[in-house]
Design an enzyme around this catalytic site. Structure first.
Site, PDB file in Angstrom:
ATOM      1  N   LEU A 122       0.832  -1.217   0.000  1.00 50.19           N
ATOM      2  CA  LEU A 122       0.000   0.000   0.000  1.00 50.19           C
ATOM      3  C   LEU A 122       0.858   1.255   0.000  1.00 50.19           C
ATOM      4  O   LEU A 122       0.385   2.348   0.292  1.00 50.19           O
ATOM      5  CB  LEU A 122      -0.936  -0.015   1.214  1.00 50.19           C
ATOM      6  N   GLU A 157      13.314   7.058  -2.908  1.00 44.51           N
ATOM      7  CA  GLU A 157      13.168   5.589  -2.861  1.00 44.51           C
ATOM      8  C   GLU A 157      14.307   4.909  -3.625  1.00 44.51           C
ATOM      9  O   GLU A 157      14.897   3.943  -3.160  1.00 44.51           O
ATOM     10  CB  GLU A 157      11.800   5.209  -3.449  1.00 44.51           C
ATOM     11  N   ASP A 169       3.479   5.237  -7.087  1.00 49.93           N
ATOM     12  CA  ASP A 169       3.142   5.317  -5.660  1.00 49.93           C
ATOM     13  C   ASP A 169       3.226   6.755  -5.159  1.00 49.93           C
ATOM     14  O   ASP A 169       2.338   7.245  -4.465  1.00 49.93           O
ATOM     15  CB  ASP A 169       4.091   4.439  -4.829  1.00 49.93           C
TER      16      ASP A 169
HETATM   17  C1  GLA Z   1       5.631  -0.960  -6.653  1.00 48.32           C
HETATM   18  C2  GLA Z   1       6.384   0.210  -7.261  1.00 48.32           C
HETATM   19  C3  GLA Z   1       5.520   0.954  -8.279  1.00 48.32           C
HETATM   20  C4  GLA Z   1       4.918  -0.013  -9.298  1.00 48.32           C
HETATM   21  C5  GLA Z   1       4.284  -1.213  -8.599  1.00 48.32           C
HETATM   22  C6  GLA Z   1       3.840  -2.266  -9.582  1.00 48.32           C
HETATM   23  O1  GLA Z   1       4.543  -0.489  -5.891  1.00 48.32           O
HETATM   24  O2  GLA Z   1       6.804   1.089  -6.258  1.00 48.32           O
HETATM   25  O3  GLA Z   1       6.285   1.947  -8.904  1.00 48.32           O
HETATM   26  O4  GLA Z   1       5.886  -0.412 -10.230  1.00 48.32           O
HETATM   27  O5  GLA Z   1       5.155  -1.826  -7.664  1.00 48.32           O
HETATM   28  O6  GLA Z   1       2.847  -1.786 -10.394  1.00 48.32           O
END
Ligand code: GLA
Length: 382
Positions: A122, A157, A169
């Protein structure tokens, strides 16, 4: 929440803080497409990280994670990623972005608390990165716009957590809008808010409680596999720069004959980018059933072609697959654990949670957590 964390901050550091809230995210469809220049359809949720923060007179950064009762401090002059405890990296990584831009930062005290479940897919880490970037932008009056702050949080990140994540995200956390999903073009960063208030339907997250420990290494491997496919195709099709530009015919011709695994990985992404476009049309037409079917198709692709699912996630999806009250469901996020997202008819939610929790625990020997979430606004000062 604001008063509570502000009071704790005052008790700890003796000053009045700025409090920033930044949410976790869901993603309706479009998984592992962001770093392939495709589209995603995420939204911010009503679970968030809260950062209380105030400047100091020196160069020191003092941090406390309230929920873990852990503290950490470092001088700005010695800023670097830390090895043994993870959470300070999300804050320090964001600090580093300001320094890289030449902003003369001073030290600060910060207190962090969050109700975004950790390791559940999440984006609890993106929430902390966005909260930090937003707070520092405010405290140091740097006037970066939200999109710039999304990019800075993503770099945090990459550089401090070592996960080469796409932009979804941080974008969802920073840019979320109540009752809307964000159709984001990860290539141009153009975006559109699509209303997502479904009468009588709830968003139910089912948390396997499997922490995705494989996730970061396998995630980076998937990125390389996708890049390999692009490189092979580009030898013949020079205009192709990412899987966004690729068709299944190109995969048939230039990738499948070379390597079946790379073909499977990249074919999933090509199909998923197309599937998202069609799902958005379904959503705009109000054909939720058609969109839900595509969510199941996404799950199957993630499990069988992209190989980022796990037994527990597959178990949860197979459990709800033929349930008429479940409109769509799939694993969500990076994979190897975390949550499934389920669109469920409201009156069936309590019964489903009861049944699936009991069966999951019996079958897997692990407790299942269930969260009914709603779609909230993005990063904000409280
Ligand atoms: C993680 C990464 C995102 C995306 C998802 C898969 O959450 O942080 O950038 O690539 O996986 O969709």
């Amino acid at each position: 929440m604001k008063n509570e964390i502000a009071q704790k901050f005052k008790n700890l550091y003796g000053a009045e803080p700025l409090v920033v809230r930044s949410p976790g995210r869901i993603n309706i469809i479009g998984e592992h497409t962001d770093y392939n220049d495709g589209f995603v359809l995420p939204a911010a949720i009503d679970k968030a990280a809260y950062l209380a923060i105030a400047l100091r007179d020196d160069d020191e950064i003092h941090l406390k994670a309230e929920d873990m009762n852990e503290t950490f401090s470092i001088s700005i002059k010695e800023l670097k990623p830390v090895g043994d405890i993870g959470w300070p990296n999300y804050i320090l990584g964001s600090v580093a972005q300001f320094i890289k831009k030449g902003i003369p930062l001073k030290g600060f005290n910060a207190l962090l608390t969050s109700d975004v479940p950790i390791g559940a897919g999440l984006s609890s880490s993106a929430a902390v990165e966005c909260a930090t970037t937003f707070a520092l932008n405010e405290l140091f009056s740097t006037h970066y716009d939200r999109i710039e702050m999304v990019k800075m949080s993503q770099k945090a990140e990459h550089e401090y957590a070592g996960v080469m994540c796409g932009i979804m995200d941080q974008f969802a956390s920073m840019m979320g809008k109540k009752d809307h999903v964000i159709k984001l073009d990860c290539h141009s960063l153009e975006y559109e808010y699509v209303p997502f208030k479904l009468d009588g339907i709830k968003i139910l997250l089912l948390d396997t409680n499997i922490k995705h420990s494989l996730a970061s290494s396998e995630y980076n491997t998937r990125r390389k596999e996708c890049a390999q496919a692009v490189e092979w195709i580009k030898e013949h099709e020079p205009n192709v720069n990412s899987l966004r530009d690729v068709t299944e015919e190109m995969l048939d011709k230039y990738v499948f004959p070379k390597d079946e695994l790379i073909d499977k990985r990249s074919r999933f992404v090509v199909q998923e980018i197309n599937r998202l476009q069609k799902a958005c049309e379904d959503l705009k037409k109000g054909d939720i059933d058609a969109m839900g079917k595509k969510m199941f198709a996404t799950h199957d692709g993630l499990s069988e072609m992209y190989s980022v699912s796990c037994d527990e996630l597959d178990y949860l999806i197979n459990f709800v697959r033929n349930n008429d009250a479940v409109i769509g469901a799939r694993m969500m996020g990076g994979g190897f654990g975390g949550c499934t997202i389920n669109l469920v008819k409201e009156n069936a939610v309590p019964g489903l949670i009861k049944d699936i929790s009991a069966q999951y625990e019996k079958h897997n020997g692990i407790k299942l957590d269930a969260y009914v979430v709603s779609i909230s606004d993005g990063t904000e000062i409280m």
